[in-house]
Structures are given as C-alpha cells and as structure tokens.
Design an enzyme around this catalytic site. Structure first.
Site, PDB file in Angstrom:
ATOM      1  N   ARG A  79       3.172 -10.973  -4.004  1.00  0.00           N
ATOM      2  CA  ARG A  79       3.088 -10.775  -2.550  1.00  0.00           C
ATOM      3  C   ARG A  79       2.899 -12.115  -1.840  1.00  0.00           C
ATOM      4  O   ARG A  79       2.261 -12.192  -0.799  1.00  0.00           O
ATOM      5  CB  ARG A  79       1.948  -9.810  -2.222  1.00  0.00           C
ATOM      6  CG  ARG A  79       2.160  -8.401  -2.786  1.00  0.00           C
ATOM      7  CD  ARG A  79       1.169  -7.423  -2.212  1.00  0.00           C
ATOM      8  NE  ARG A  79       1.223  -6.127  -2.873  1.00  0.00           N
ATOM      9  CZ  ARG A  79       2.070  -5.159  -2.565  1.00  0.00           C
ATOM     10  NH1 ARG A  79       2.955  -5.327  -1.617  1.00  0.00           N
ATOM     11  NH2 ARG A  79       2.039  -4.006  -3.215  1.00  0.00           N
ATOM     12  N   THR A 121      11.195   0.152  -1.762  1.00  0.00           N
ATOM     13  CA  THR A 121       9.779   0.531  -1.750  1.00  0.00           C
ATOM     14  C   THR A 121       9.655   1.992  -2.154  1.00  0.00           C
ATOM     15  O   THR A 121      10.437   2.831  -1.692  1.00  0.00           O
ATOM     16  CB  THR A 121       9.079   0.334  -0.382  1.00  0.00           C
ATOM     17  OG1 THR A 121       7.836   1.047  -0.408  1.00  0.00           O
ATOM     18  CG2 THR A 121       9.884   0.841   0.797  1.00  0.00           C
ATOM     19  N   ILE A 122       8.678   2.256  -2.999  1.00  0.00           N
ATOM     20  CA  ILE A 122       8.466   3.661  -3.359  1.00  0.00           C
ATOM     21  C   ILE A 122       7.969   4.439  -2.147  1.00  0.00           C
ATOM     22  O   ILE A 122       8.094   5.644  -2.085  1.00  0.00           O
ATOM     23  CB  ILE A 122       7.490   3.846  -4.543  1.00  0.00           C
ATOM     24  CG1 ILE A 122       6.089   3.360  -4.210  1.00  0.00           C
ATOM     25  CG2 ILE A 122       8.020   3.205  -5.806  1.00  0.00           C
ATOM     26  CD1 ILE A 122       5.023   3.901  -5.153  1.00  0.00           C
ATOM     27  N   ASP A 165       9.215   3.698   3.531  1.00  0.00           N
ATOM     28  CA  ASP A 165       8.828   3.527   4.938  1.00  0.00           C
ATOM     29  C   ASP A 165       9.601   2.435   5.665  1.00  0.00           C
ATOM     30  O   ASP A 165       9.186   1.990   6.733  1.00  0.00           O
ATOM     31  CB  ASP A 165       7.314   3.260   5.046  1.00  0.00           C
ATOM     32  CG  ASP A 165       6.874   2.012   4.289  1.00  0.00           C
ATOM     33  OD1 ASP A 165       7.710   1.412   3.584  1.00  0.00           O
ATOM     34  OD2 ASP A 165       5.697   1.635   4.401  1.00  0.00           O
ATOM     35  N   MET A 198       0.530   7.364  -3.600  1.00  0.00           N
ATOM     36  CA  MET A 198       0.673   6.147  -2.793  1.00  0.00           C
ATOM     37  C   MET A 198       1.285   6.477  -1.433  1.00  0.00           C
ATOM     38  O   MET A 198       1.868   7.548  -1.247  1.00  0.00           O
ATOM     39  CB  MET A 198       1.487   5.101  -3.540  1.00  0.00           C
ATOM     40  CG  MET A 198       0.651   4.383  -4.593  1.00  0.00           C
ATOM     41  SD  MET A 198       1.539   3.011  -5.340  1.00  0.00           S
ATOM     42  CE  MET A 198       0.208   2.263  -6.303  1.00  0.00           C
ATOM     43  N   GLY A 199       1.200   5.523  -0.536  1.00  0.00           N
ATOM     44  CA  GLY A 199       1.717   5.710   0.826  1.00  0.00           C
ATOM     45  C   GLY A 199       0.694   5.147   1.784  1.00  0.00           C
ATOM     46  O   GLY A 199      -0.268   5.819   2.134  1.00  0.00           O
ATOM     47  N   ARG A 250     -11.887  18.757  -8.344  1.00  0.00           N
ATOM     48  CA  ARG A 250     -11.646  17.581  -9.193  1.00  0.00           C
ATOM     49  C   ARG A 250     -10.621  16.670  -8.530  1.00  0.00           C
ATOM     50  O   ARG A 250      -9.814  17.118  -7.721  1.00  0.00           O
ATOM     51  CB  ARG A 250     -11.105  18.002 -10.565  1.00  0.00           C
ATOM     52  CG  ARG A 250     -12.098  18.783 -11.404  1.00  0.00           C
ATOM     53  CD  ARG A 250     -13.190  17.874 -11.954  1.00  0.00           C
ATOM     54  NE  ARG A 250     -14.011  18.561 -12.929  1.00  0.00           N
ATOM     55  CZ  ARG A 250     -15.098  19.280 -12.655  1.00  0.00           C
ATOM     56  NH1 ARG A 250     -15.489  19.427 -11.393  1.00  0.00           N
ATOM     57  NH2 ARG A 250     -15.796  19.871 -13.612  1.00  0.00           N
ATOM     58  N   HIS A 269      -0.684   3.483  -9.968  1.00  0.00           N
ATOM     59  CA  HIS A 269       0.534   2.756 -10.335  1.00  0.00           C
ATOM     60  C   HIS A 269       1.430   3.491 -11.312  1.00  0.00           C
ATOM     61  O   HIS A 269       2.549   3.039 -11.575  1.00  0.00           O
ATOM     62  CB  HIS A 269       0.160   1.363 -10.848  1.00  0.00           C
ATOM     63  CG  HIS A 269      -0.404   0.505  -9.758  1.00  0.00           C
ATOM     64  ND1 HIS A 269      -1.707   0.626  -9.338  1.00  0.00           N
ATOM     65  CD2 HIS A 269       0.171  -0.427  -8.958  1.00  0.00           C
ATOM     66  CE1 HIS A 269      -1.921  -0.217  -8.338  1.00  0.00           C
ATOM     67  NE2 HIS A 269      -0.798  -0.874  -8.094  1.00  0.00           N
ATOM     68  N   GLN A 272       2.949   5.915 -10.538  1.00  0.00           N
ATOM     69  CA  GLN A 272       4.099   6.269  -9.679  1.00  0.00           C
ATOM     70  C   GLN A 272       5.127   5.161  -9.575  1.00  0.00           C
ATOM     71  O   GLN A 272       6.242   5.384  -9.124  1.00  0.00           O
ATOM     72  CB  GLN A 272       3.601   6.560  -8.252  1.00  0.00           C
ATOM     73  CG  GLN A 272       2.733   7.769  -8.148  1.00  0.00           C
ATOM     74  CD  GLN A 272       1.876   7.727  -6.892  1.00  0.00           C
ATOM     75  OE1 GLN A 272       2.252   8.264  -5.858  1.00  0.00           O
ATOM     76  NE2 GLN A 272       0.720   7.083  -6.960  1.00  0.00           N
TER      77      GLN A 272
END
Ligand code: F6P
Length: 341
Positions: A70, A123-124, A127, A167-168, A264, A270, A272
């Site tokens: 990054r 990107t997973i 967006d 994720m998101g 639970r 990760h 994903q």
C-alpha cells in the site's frame, strides 16, 4: 511496458498479468517488466522481467507474482518524481497499473504529470466506480457464501445466532450478495447504519415462530446508528484507511445481551482474498488484461478498462477514483431486506 499490482491482493491478479504478457509479446512485440510490490517497486526500481514462459500456470493461481503493497508515493517526500525517474530509468514507455481506488488514484495523478498509464480495476470490495464489477469480487462472494452455508448447519443444530463478518470497508457488496445467496436473516452494511434494537426484535420474531437459528452477515465497515453503540477506533495506513475488523463481536454481544440467544462469531478476514479465482473472475481478469494492453497501444493514457453492460469499455481514471461505488439501494432494500427477520 511496465506492470504493477498495488493495494490488497485479490484473486485474478495473475490472470491479468498473464493476459497482458501474452498479447503484448505475441501481438505487439512488447518487452514487459513487472515492478515489485506496487508503487514501492517503481520508486525503488525493483523489477522482475515478464515473458510468456514466466506466466505459464498462472491462470488459476491466487495472489500476485509481483507482490503488492500500500505504498503511496504522494506520502513520501519527492515520491512522485522518484516514481517517474524510476520508470524512465527502467526504459518504460507505458505502465499498466492494476489496483483499486488508492493505486489508481496515484496513477491518475501521475498521468496528469505526463506518465502514459492505463488502469485495470481490482478489488474484492467491488467499490470502484466506472465499472459494474471488479475481478476478485465474485470469488470473495463465493467464499463467503460457502462459509455461510456451512455455518447454517451448525447454527441449526445448536439453535444459535451466527454473526459472520466479511470484508467491505466503505461498501457492503460482499455482505449483500453473499447474504442474499446464503439466506441471511440480517445483513449489515456501511451504507445503512444499523439499529441493534430493531435487529433483535426481528430475531425474537424468528424465535417466536419456532426457529431462531439465524445468520447475521456484517460488513467490516458497518456501523450502528450514531450514539447507539460504542466502537473502537483502529490505526491508519498510508492512504489514511482505518484498519477494520471486529464489528461482528460488538454486534454479537449486542444480540446476546438483548435477546439471550446463544450467539457465535466468525470473522472470515483474508480467507476471502486467498486462493484460486472463480471461472468468472479468470475470464474477467483475462478480458481486462487484453483490453489494457490494447488501450496502451491505442494511446488511451489516463484511462481504465471497465465492464459495462457485458462489454469492456474505457473510462477516465478520474471517474473510477472520484467516488466509491456503494451498494445499489434497490438490491439492498428491494431484494435482501425482503428476507430479513
Ligand atoms: O482490498 C480491500 C480489502 O480487502 C478491504 O476489504 C479490507 O478492509 C482491506 O483490504 C484489508 O487490508 P489488509 O490486507 O491490508 O489488512
């Protein structure tokens, strides 16, 4: 011709690299060089030569053979000039940058400074604006759906509530689509602040109907309606993003303490992003790679390849990075919400 992969990795990156190299070498006679770890490799001139032989067997392989990071040249003193100098020193005439908002944001700025650069959306999170879908998203949704299916059976056996965090950061695409596909009782996304009381009310309703085994899917960036729950703040990365993760624990505590239902938590994290891409992502990544090398040879600097109405098109990088593409309210309210409670 230079190539880099930046930001979080995602299944399909290697398929793009393979496609660029195949068409570049055989059709245009290009010589290709890969920069290691995104913009870091450009600034520090760390490279890997790329040819058809090097790309054999890459199609089903997750991750990226170029590595990623990054690194943001605009956060380093003299960074942008260092990047431009690095490219010139390596004899690069044009660069293909494969990344999300951050990586392509840097590409857009460098294009304005005269760099010949074409973007490929990755990107997973799905967006990025300007494209209906990014590669990696389909794989992430499939992984999350498989996990929800598995959690369903154990939730039913124990009559439990299962909270699954996916994720998101800014957009809840994975949560929404995996939640619809997996039959979630609730889906919490960043775009729609959630009301824990209302969620508990609906879960009680399920319980009263005799079956309270419930799957609650939470996007990591989901947040409660202001003032209703306390949240922890995390550290920032070079692009100013907070490190997320853990909202599912807060939601689970909120549900268990209010309803008494045993709850639970599973945080997919990760998982994903790892492993082999789906067939859909392999095909999309391949189409994007070929379109990107064609775009370079068409002189389409400062543009990104994109998918619109099933066709590969080009859009200005500024369109892609200007604003995140959030979940379609019609999909969330008109489809997902019908199955809540
Ligand atoms: O690439 C996007 C993303 O997967 C986000 O969904 C998530 O918040 C972030 O990356 C995680 O980043 P890292 O791998 O640096 O922890």
């Amino acid at each position: 011709m230079g190539l880099l992969t930046g930001g979080g990795d995602c299944p399909g990156l290697n398929a793009v690299i393979r496609a660029v190299v195949r068409k570049g070498e055989t059709f245009y006679g290009d010589q290709l060089v890969g920069f290691l770890d995104g913009w870091r490799g450009v600034m520090e001139r760390e490279t890997m030569s790329l040819d058809i032989e090097r790309c054999r067997g890459l199609l089903p392989k997750g991750g990226t053979i170029l590595g990623t990071s990054r690194t943001n040249p605009y956060k380093v003193e003299g960074g942008p000039q260092q990047a431009l100098d690095g490219l010139r020193a390596e004899g690069v005439d044009a660069l293909i940058a494969i990344g999300g908002d951050d990586t392509l944001g840097v590409a857009a700025k460098l294009a304005a400074e005269g760099l010949m650069v074409v973007g490929v959306p990755k990107t997973i999170d799905n967006d990025l604006s300007g494209t209906e879908v990014t590669f990696g998203f389909d794989t992430a949704v499939q992984i999350a759906t498989d996990a929800i299916d598995r959690l369903h059976t154990t939730a039913e056996s124990h009559d439990r509530v299962m909270v699954v965090e996916v994720m998101g950061r800014h957009a809840g695409w994975i949560a929404t689509e995996a939640g619809i596909a997996g039959g979630a009782a609730e889906i919490l996304i960043p775009e729609e602040p959630f009301d824990i009381e209302a969620i508990c009310e609906r879960l009680r309703g399920r319980h009263d109907r005799g079956r309270y085994a419930s799957l609650v899917v939470v996007a990591e960036g989901a947040a409660p309606v202001a003032g209703t729950m306390e949240l922890q703040s995390g550290e920032l990365d070079a692009f100013g993003h907070v490190r997320l993760g853990g909202i599912a624990n807060r939601v689970a505590q909120g549900i268990e303490s209010r309803t008494g239902f045993e709850t639970r938590v599973t945080i997919l994290g990760h998982i994903q992003r790892g492993g082999t891409p789906t067939a859909f992502d392999r095909v999309l990544a391949t189409r994007f790679g070929i379109a990107a090398i064609d775009a370079v040879h068409a002189g389409a600097s400062g543009e990104m390849v994109a998918l619109q109405a099933g066709q590969i098109v080009r859009v200005p990088l500024s369109v892609a990075v200007g604003k995140s593409k959030t979940v379609d309210p019609g999909l969330y309210h008109g489809v997902a919400e019908v199955f809540f409670g």
